[in-house]
Design an enzyme around this catalytic site. Structure first.
Site, PDB file in Angstrom:
ATOM      1  CB  SER A 169      -0.527  -0.092   0.750  1.00  0.00           C
ATOM      2  OG  SER A 169      -2.612   0.854   0.996  1.00  0.00           O
TER       3      SER A 169
ATOM      4  CG  HIS B  28      -5.863  -0.791  -0.918  1.00  0.00           C
ATOM      5  ND1 HIS B  28      -5.264  -0.225  -1.420  1.00  0.00           N
ATOM      6  CD2 HIS B  28      -5.499  -0.309   0.198  1.00  0.00           C
ATOM      7  CE1 HIS B  28      -3.872  -0.005  -0.940  1.00  0.00           C
ATOM      8  NE2 HIS B  28      -4.223  -0.044  -0.054  1.00  0.00           N
TER       9      HIS B  28
END
Length: 307
Positions: free
Chosen positions: A90, A198
Site C-alpha cells: 500500500s 483499497h
C-alpha cells in the site's frame, strides 16, 4: 546466486516512539526536520512523542511511515548495499519507489501527505482482517453477495495464505464478518483505520490525486519495482503514476507479488520500517527464504556490515 528485495510496510506499521532511533544522530534528525518542513509538519516530534491516536490519523501516519522507512533504506544504501527488486505494501510503495530512485524522499513524503488527506475524507467505511480462512474463492463469492445488495464491501488485501482484509461500508463489513465466520474464518478483526481503503469508496478521490501526481517529478526505476495492483514489474514514470492512482481503490496483491519475486530467484527479503509486519507474511508464503527486519539504526549498522 540469489537476489534481494527491499520491502516497505504500509499503514498499521506505525507506533509511538518509532523515531527515537532516527533522532539519535544529527544527520538523520536534520533529514527528518527537512522532510517535515516540505509538508508543514513537525515530523521529529510526531515520530518521537506522537500518541497512538495522533499516529492513527491517515494524513499523519503515512508521511511518518514513509519518512521512517526511507531514512533507514537510504542509510543502508549509503553503506554500499542495493536491491535487485523493491516491494511496498500500500503506502509502502512510495518508500519502495524512493529505494528504486524513482522519487526523492521529500517528494514521496509530500505525495503521501496529500494522499492521506484525501483518504481521510472518506467517511462511513472500515476494514477488517480475516484470519484462518483458506478458501479465498468462497470468501470472494460471500463478499460479492453482500455487495450485490448495494452496500460496498470488497477484499482489499491478499496478504498471505489464510489472511486477507475486507473493506467497505461499516454495515456491509459487519455482514461479511458474519458470513466469513460461517465459512470457517477463525477470527475477523476490525482494523484501527479511518476509512475503507483499497475499495471503490476511494474512487471519487482518484482524479484529484492524479492531478498531484501529474506535476510530480518521477524518474525511471533503477531497481525492479513490482506493483501491488497487478503483481507485475514496471519502471516507466507514466506507468508508475497510473498504478499509484489505481492503487487507491484496488486490492493489494501482496501474496502474488511475493510469489512472483520468488519465481524471479529472490531468496532474501529485507524489510525497512517502524515495525516488520511484512516479514511475518513472507514467512507464511515461503518458509525457507531469508528475512531481515531493520527497524532501528542499530539493526541497520549490524546488517550493513554483514551486507
Amino acid at each position: 546466486m540469489g537476489k534481494t528485495v527491499w520491502m516497505f510496510p504500509g499503514q498499521g506499521s506505525q507506533m509511538p516512539g518509532m523515531g527515537q532511533t532516527l533522532v539519535s544522530e544529527e544527520e538523520t534528525k536534520q533529514t527528518l526536520v527537512d522532510l517535515g518542513t516540505r509538508i508543514g509538519l513537525d515530523l521529529t516530534t510526531l515520530l518521537t512523542t506522537g500518541t497512538k491516536e495522533e499516529l492513527k490519523a491517515t494524513e499523519l501516519a503515512q508521511p511518518a511511515i514513509v519518512a521512517h522507512s526511507t531514512l533507514l533504506a537510504t542509510r543502508y544504501a549509503a553503506l554500499g548495499n542495493k536491491p535487485d527488486y523493491v516491494l511496498g505494501h500500500s503506502v509502502g510503495e512510495y518508500s519502495a519507489l524512493v529505494a528504486a530512485s524513482v522519487l526523492t524522499p521529500s517528494e514521496a513524503v509530500y505525495l503521501v501527505h496529500e494522499r492521506g488527506k484525501l483518504m481521510n475524507q472518506v467517511s462511513g467505511g472500515t476494514m477488517a482482517a480475516v484470519i484462518g480462512l483458506s478458501d479465498v474463492e468462497a470468501a470472494h463469492h460471500a463478499v460479492e453477495s453482500i455487495a450485490a445488495t448495494g452496500e460496498i464491501v470488497q477484499i482489499a488485501n491478499y496478504n498471505c495464505p489464510g489472511q486477507f482484509v475486507i473493506s467497505g461500508h461499516v454495515a456491509a463489513v459487519e455482514s461479511a464478518t458474519a458470513k466469513l465466520k460461517e465459512l470457517g474464518a477463525k477470527r475477523v478483526l476490525p482494523l484501527d483505520v479511518s476509512g475503507a481503503f483499497h475499495s471503490s469508496l476511494m474512487t471519487p478521490f482518484a482524479p484529484r490525486f492524479e492531478d498531484f501526481l501529474a506535476s510530480s517529478p518521477f524518474e525511471a526505476a533503477q531497481a525492479k519495482f513490482i506493483s501491488n495492483v497487478d503483481g507485475s514489474f514496471h519502471d516507466q514514470p507514466d506507468d508508475l503514476k497510473r498504478l499509484l492512482v489505481q492503487q487507491l481503490y484496488s486490492p493489494v496483491r501482496f501474496e502474488a507479488c511475493v510469489e512472483q519475486l520468488i519465481e524471479e530467484g529472490v531468496d532474501t527479503f529485507i524489510e525497512f520500517g517502524p515495525s516488520s509486519p511484512l516479514s511475518g507474511l513472507v514467512k507464511r508464503i515461503k518458509k525457507d527464504v531469508k528475512i531481515i527486519s531493520i527497524t532501528t539504526l542499530e539493526q541497520l549498522e549490524a546488517e550493513g556490515i554483514r551486507g
